[in-house]
Design an enzyme around this catalytic site. Structure first.
Site: not given
Ligand code: DGL
Length: 285
Positions: A29, A92-94, A169
């Site tokens: 992530d 990580c979804n992004t 964070e």
């Molecule tokens: N935790 C990540 C996600 O699921 C990334 C978040 C980020 O760094 O903006 O999208």
């Protein structure tokens, strides 16, 4: 019959001989968000060894371009390949929204993303689905598309939540400001009378205590971490590569400050992780 899809990843491309079962699973992530996935791995797959990578030098991913994120993801996957992982969970979804389809074709190990397992579960429990996500995930429309591909009669609303990741964070989980921000992000979804809320970013389940105070009890909360790890379990079974030896302690590697990651991660892990520093290749500085 299990209710989760098999071959969610690209496992069909791999033969059993290529993947030693005692190899670790890679989980990555941009930061501590992927720890929500790691916790599920500990619960559902306690025999597996894990290498966790937090790309903290480049977070938040959610405000970056697809090109930038693809560069970081390839660097992480190249490194994981060198470590000999047998499978990777893109926690990580992004990056799942913006890079999964591309990188799945480039590596010799199965790569699982967050979006598809969560949507397949969500459409079984709800008809009016709200998604909270990073700006990049919301803009990509990945959740709406994944739901529409299932051809179900469901409505979807996505809300971009740019302030959540930096607040998490910084460990500001109980800050009144975080509560106010959460309220403002959830209001438009509550106005649509959603019956289901997907945490469209792996960081967000860390805010569950405050989110629960802001939404009615009947709304189903969907944590994609639970569902991606179920898919992972199924794929390890299909490929016959579940670890049969004693698992190794989790190895944590970050591209930013090991101390900060160790501090933010401790409450979620229940122990203080030993965190290694990854040296960023010149191409990415
Ligand atoms: N935790 C990540 C996600 O699921 C990334 C978040 C980020 O760094 O903006 O999208």
């Amino acid at each position: 019959m299990h209710s989760y899809p098999v071959f969610e990843g690209n496992s069909q491309a791999f033969s059993i001989q290529e993947i030693p079962s005692c190899s670790p699973i890679g989980v990555f992530d941009s930061g501590v968000g992927g720890l929500t996935v790691l916790r599920q791995v500990y619960q559902q797959l306690p025999n597996e060894s894990v290498i966790y990578f937090g790309d903290t030098a480049h977070l938040p991913y959610g405000i970056r371009s697809q090109k930038e994120i693809l560069g970081y993801v390839r660097e992480i996957l190249n490194w994981m390949e060198q470590q000999g992982v047998k499978m990777v969970i893109m926690a990580c979804n992004t990056s799942s929204a913006l890079t999964l389809e591309t990188v799945r074709l480039e590596y010799k190990f199965p790569i699982l993303g967050m979006i598809s397992p969560a949507t397949k579960f969500a459409v079984n429990v709800g008809k009016r689905i709200g998604v909270i996500a990073t700006p990049a995930t919301a803009k990509s429309n990945a959740y709406r598309q994944a739901i529409m591909e299932l051809k179900v009669n469901v409505q979807v609303w996505q809300v971009s939540c740019p302030e959540f990741v930096p607040l998490i964070e910084q460990n500001r989980l109980h800050d009144p400001y975080t509560l106010a921000v959460a309220k403002s992000y959830l209001e438009p979804l509550l106005a649509q009378e959603i019956d289901t809320l997907i945490y469209g970013c792996t960081h967000y389940p860390l805010l569950e205590p405050i989110i629960k105070t802001l939404i009615p009890n009947h709304i189903h909360l969907v944590d994609p971490a639970v569902h991606v790890v179920r898919v992972c379990q199924r794929e390890l079974e299909i490929l016959n590569i579940k670890n049969r030896l004693l698992p190794m302690p989790t190895r944590f590697v970050v591209s930013g400050s090991p101390q900060q990651f160790s501090q933010s991660g401790t409450p979620w892990l229940g122990y203080t992780p030993l965190v290694e520093q990854f040296s960023v290749p010149y191409s990415l500085r």
